[in-house]
Enzyme design. Sequence first.
Site, PDB file in Angstrom:
ATOM      1  N   SER A   1      -6.002 -21.389 -13.674  1.00  0.00           N
ATOM      2  CA  SER A   1      -5.246 -21.691 -14.888  1.00  0.00           C
ATOM      3  C   SER A   1      -3.745 -21.623 -14.640  1.00  0.00           C
ATOM      4  CB  SER A   1      -5.652 -20.730 -16.002  1.00  0.00           C
ATOM      5  OG  SER A   1      -5.378 -19.412 -15.587  1.00  0.00           O
ATOM      6  N   GLU A   2      -3.353 -20.671 -13.817  1.00  0.00           N
ATOM      7  CA  GLU A   2      -1.930 -20.566 -13.482  1.00  0.00           C
ATOM      8  C   GLU A   2      -1.459 -21.850 -12.818  1.00  0.00           C
ATOM      9  OE1 GLU A   2      -1.244 -17.806 -10.392  1.00  0.00           O
ATOM     10  OE2 GLU A   2       0.908 -17.662 -10.750  1.00  0.00           O
TER      11      GLU A   2
END
Length: 557
Positions: free
Chosen positions: A466-467
């Site tokens: 997600s980062e």
Amino acid sequence: MTSTFLLIGHLILLIPVFSAEKCIICDHFVLVGEPIAISCPVVTLPGLHSDYNLTWYKNGSPTPVTTETHARIHQREDLLWIIPAMLEDSGRYECDVRSFNHSNKKTIHLTVFENDNGLCFNGKMKFEQKVTSTNAGKIICPDLEHFTDEDSQPEVHWYKECKPGFLEDKRLFLAEGENAVLIYNAAVQDRGNYTCRMVYTYMGKQYNVSRTMSLEVKEGPLQVIPEFIYPRNNTIEVELGSHVVMECNVSSGINGFIPFWQVNDEDVDSFDSSYREQFYEEGMPHGLVVSGTKFNISKVEIKDYAYKFFCHFIYGSQHFSAYIKLERPARNIQGYLIGAGVSLVFLVFFTLFIYKIFRIDIVLWYRDSCHPFLGKKVSDGKIYDAYVLYPKNGESCLYSSYIFALKILPEVLERQCGYKLFIFGRDDLPGEAVISVADEKIRQSRRVIIVLVPEPSCYSILEDASEKQLAMYNALIQDSIKVILIELEKIHDYAAMPESIKYIKQKHGAIRWNGDFSERSHSASTRFWKKVRYHMPSRKDGSSSGLHLLPKDFNSP
Ligand SMILES: *[C@@H]1O[C@H](CO)[C@@H](O)[C@H](O)[C@H]1NC(C)=O
Ligand SMILES: *[C@@H]1O[C@H](CO)[C@@H](O)[C@H](O)[C@H]1NC(C)=O
Ligand SMILES: *[C@@H]1O[C@H](CO)[C@@H](O)[C@H](O)[C@H]1NC(C)=O
Ligand SMILES: *[C@@H]1O[C@H](CO)[C@@H](O)[C@H](O)[C@H]1NC(C)=O
Ligand SMILES: *[C@@H]1O[C@H](CO)[C@@H](O)[C@H](O)[C@H]1NC(C)=O
Ligand SMILES: *[C@@H]1O[C@H](CO)[C@@H](O)[C@H](O)[C@H]1NC(C)=O
Ligand SMILES: *[C@@H]1O[C@H](CO)[C@@H](O)[C@H](O)[C@H]1NC(C)=O
């Protein structure tokens, strides 16, 4: 004035009376239908008593020609008149002159001609006349004196080749008071058969009196004033050291005419003893003569460009001159331009080539050397130069990426180059939500550095992914942040990588780490680090190698 035709072959000459003594066979000609008046040549002999009797006889007939003026053939005063002539009048006529102590007889031959077919004259009865080309001349209508009065000029009509209208030529004029045509600036085209015709009225009847002149145009004396053919006050381009023949040509109508060369007011051979003049002369058609003088300049020197070379000639009291000036050829502009163009194209390619090879070094050098002088850059509101993304989970990924992201990157980029990095796991505060921190920090960064390892498993962790998604979102969608891909090892198969990574790899490429993972110091001037620095933003302050020591919000607005 009376006159006589003398036939010699086909040449008919106009013989004046004072030579009548030599008239052995005296021939007269007339066109049928025209009148003729014939005088007796004896009358003008010197020593003839003024009181004499003259009698005309025809063809040896003992009967004299009548003096009855109505008769077609009659004697009036001393003249034999035939008005008009008929073909049968051709023949011999005799004039008999008697005085106290003297008697003399002369025989005359008369021929009556008809016009040549379709012509207004007979070719055997032409008066030859000559004019000279380029001069003025006259065509005279001769032998009209018995048909004209002293006080009234007859009206004379003129024809050329039996056609009127030739007088429209502006060079031709009817001569005042004479039965003649004036030709100014006669030319070859003026030759031909001219016929003049007047009307003679006798006893109330009109008769034509015509004469035909064959006009010859002689070549006139040549233009007497000599003139330069060459030179014509011109310049010629000659290379230094080349060989030139300096020619001067003058055209004239005379031989032995000598032009000569001078330069700087002295003869050419005193100017330069190797200049030897040679005279020459050549006869040309039409009596023209080309007189010339020439000399060789075997090797043109600088001094030869400095003066005009004058050719002179003297004609009468007049002095004529014309010059040649030597000039160095102007540089060949076209060749020059082509050369310049080729060089320029070459230079551009060479520059591009050099730039392609040394692009990174040039940009880095430029940043190092020029940037400090450009003044302070406007702040872009970012805090970090780069946000570092690296795999933080998974056993196999850990070691090398940790070492690289947490040790090697900061060592070189922060300590040596003065960049400020945000490294997750180093700079985040414990307890903060990864997503919100990452989102905020990425927005505050100028670059995102993504450290890649070959194992796809390293990217499968949710948090990590997600980062990364976030960084990709910022980089790709907003396009506000540049992404720098660093491969820690050669990655053979990108297929397993996330789409966004594949996209960036394709668009911007990746930089491969080829060093080791020891913690010894790494030099920022290796090829790898130069590439990284090239992709990094230029530093705000080139001198500050300890940027990371400054307060965190140094660059914030
Ligand atoms: C000329 O003729 C006339 C008359 O016929 C005559 O009287 C005269 O003597 C002649 N003259 C001469 C010089 O013969
Ligand atoms: C005829 O007489 C004149 C003078 O009467 C004379 O001058 C002339 O010479 C004479 N001619 C001849 C041919 O005797
Ligand atoms: C003049 O006339 C003759 C015939 O008599 C002819 O042959 C000749 O060509 C004519 N001259 C010119 C210049 O026409
Ligand atoms: C004279 O000559 C002109 C031109 O050739 C002609 O028209 C005219 O009839 C002639 N006149 C006579 C009287 O022959
Ligand atoms: C000068 O005249 C000579 C002889 O006619 C000729 O050969 C030469 O070409 C002429 N030169 C020039 C420049 O007219
Ligand atoms: C000039 O040079 C020509 C050769 O180009 C040569 O034939 C000629 O003799 C030379 N004339 C003089 C006067 O030197
Ligand atoms: C050439 O120059 C000379 C002297 O400068 C001059 O007398 C002459 O008229 C000029 N000739 C021409 C054709 O211009």
